[in-house]
Structures are given as structure tokens and as C-alpha cells.
Design a protein around this motif. Sequence first.
Motif, PDB file in Angstrom:
ATOM      1  N   LEU A   1       0.849  -1.182   0.000  1.00  0.00           N
ATOM      2  CA  LEU A   1       0.000   0.000   0.000  1.00  0.00           C
ATOM      3  C   LEU A   1       0.883   1.230   0.000  1.00  0.00           C
ATOM      4  O   LEU A   1       1.759   1.362   0.851  1.00  0.00           O
ATOM      5  N   ASN A  18      -5.626  -4.650   4.478  1.00  0.00           N
ATOM      6  CA  ASN A  18      -4.365  -5.348   4.198  1.00  0.00           C
ATOM      7  C   ASN A  18      -4.619  -6.649   3.439  1.00  0.00           C
ATOM      8  O   ASN A  18      -3.862  -7.003   2.531  1.00  0.00           O
ATOM      9  N   CYS A  21      -5.340  -5.671  -0.108  1.00  0.00           N
ATOM     10  CA  CYS A  21      -4.086  -5.297  -0.786  1.00  0.00           C
ATOM     11  C   CYS A  21      -3.267  -6.520  -1.178  1.00  0.00           C
ATOM     12  O   CYS A  21      -2.722  -6.585  -2.281  1.00  0.00           O
ATOM     13  N   LYS A  22      -3.192  -7.490  -0.280  1.00  0.00           N
ATOM     14  CA  LYS A  22      -2.435  -8.715  -0.554  1.00  0.00           C
ATOM     15  C   LYS A  22      -3.044  -9.478  -1.727  1.00  0.00           C
ATOM     16  O   LYS A  22      -2.331  -9.912  -2.646  1.00  0.00           O
ATOM     17  N   SER A  25      -2.376  -7.601  -4.972  1.00  0.00           N
ATOM     18  CA  SER A  25      -0.994  -7.793  -5.398  1.00  0.00           C
ATOM     19  C   SER A  25      -0.786  -9.183  -5.999  1.00  0.00           C
ATOM     20  O   SER A  25      -0.171  -9.328  -7.058  1.00  0.00           O
ATOM     21  N   LYS A  37       1.800  -3.088  -6.184  1.00  0.00           N
ATOM     22  CA  LYS A  37       1.230  -2.532  -4.957  1.00  0.00           C
ATOM     23  C   LYS A  37      -0.055  -1.787  -5.284  1.00  0.00           C
ATOM     24  O   LYS A  37      -0.161  -1.147  -6.321  1.00  0.00           O
ATOM     25  N   LEU A  38      -1.004  -1.897  -4.381  1.00  0.00           N
ATOM     26  CA  LEU A  38      -2.236  -1.134  -4.513  1.00  0.00           C
ATOM     27  C   LEU A  38      -1.920   0.282  -4.042  1.00  0.00           C
ATOM     28  O   LEU A  38      -1.496   0.487  -2.919  1.00  0.00           O
ATOM     29  N   CYS A  40      -3.052   4.095  -3.195  1.00  0.00           N
ATOM     30  CA  CYS A  40      -4.268   4.826  -2.832  1.00  0.00           C
ATOM     31  C   CYS A  40      -3.959   5.972  -1.887  1.00  0.00           C
ATOM     32  O   CYS A  40      -2.874   6.066  -1.341  1.00  0.00           O
ATOM     33  N   ILE A  98      -8.465   4.742  -4.906  1.00  0.00           N
ATOM     34  CA  ILE A  98      -7.526   3.810  -5.529  1.00  0.00           C
ATOM     35  C   ILE A  98      -7.010   4.384  -6.853  1.00  0.00           C
ATOM     36  O   ILE A  98      -7.767   4.971  -7.627  1.00  0.00           O
TER      37      ILE A  98
END
Length: 150
Positions: A1, A18, A21-22, A25, A37-38, A40, A98
Motif C-alpha cells: 500500500l 491489508n 491489498c495482498k 498484489s 502494490k495497490l 491509494c 484507488i
Amino acid sequence: LVGGGNGAILIDHVDSFNRLCKAFSEHFTKPGQPAVKLRCSGIRDFQGQIDVRKSGIKGGTCRSMTSPFGEKMPGQTKGCGTAIPGTSNHGWGEAVDIKKIGSYKALTPDSKEFKWLKANGAEYGWWFPLEKAARPEHWHMEPIKTVIKK
């Protein structure tokens, strides 16, 4: 992130975000390539909300500090794109904007990131509140809140 506001959100939502995000990814990272990576933004403090609104006024998309979100000025197609300062869920750490992979551009309805997040976000507790928005923001996600009836 990674992102503006340090990507910060209310602690209540960190674990679910999280996990999102994982999964994001893992879905978008190609074998042998660096992890995607996300990107934002998160918390936008009150001064940040004022600055964003002032930018909208200067750019001609918002009439004033108190004009409604989504209000269209004559000749506009989009309308005011920022909440009245103090009313944004970003100020409470309950929203993220995002960005497209590898850029600072907002998601669009046809972007691969938006399509994946819309299809999978709820599994991790996040959604795009498009139907309740004065102006749909295909980049703005919020945690899903459960109403508990007594």
C-alpha cells in the motif's frame, strides 16, 4: 500500500484492507516481476479537504466551499468532485481513493483494477458506493459496515 495520506485508514479497517491489498498484489503481479502494490490515498485531514475544495474552485469545477458535491456549473459535464470540507469519509479514515497500477490516475469503470476490485472487494470487506453517490467515483472505496439490529 502506497499513496497520499500515507494510505492511512481507521484502525478498525486495517486488517481487512491489508487482506484486500495482498489479494490485489497476488492477482496483478506477474511471475518473476516486482510485486504490484495497490496505490491509494487514505485519510484527508480537514486542511487537506479545504485544500482539495479550493483547488476545485480555482479549477472552475466547484462554485464555493459549501456548494454541493456533484453540482454542475453551466457548461460542465462532471460537476464538483469534492465533498464539502468536514463531510468527507476520508476525514474519518473510512475511505480510500484507488489509483491505477503504476500511476496516480484514478480508476475508471473499464480499468482492470476497478473490475477486479468491484468483483472481489466485498470478500475483503470493501466496496464502491456507486449507487449512493451524487457522482459515481469508480476510484472511491469504503469499508462495508454491518448494521446490527437489537
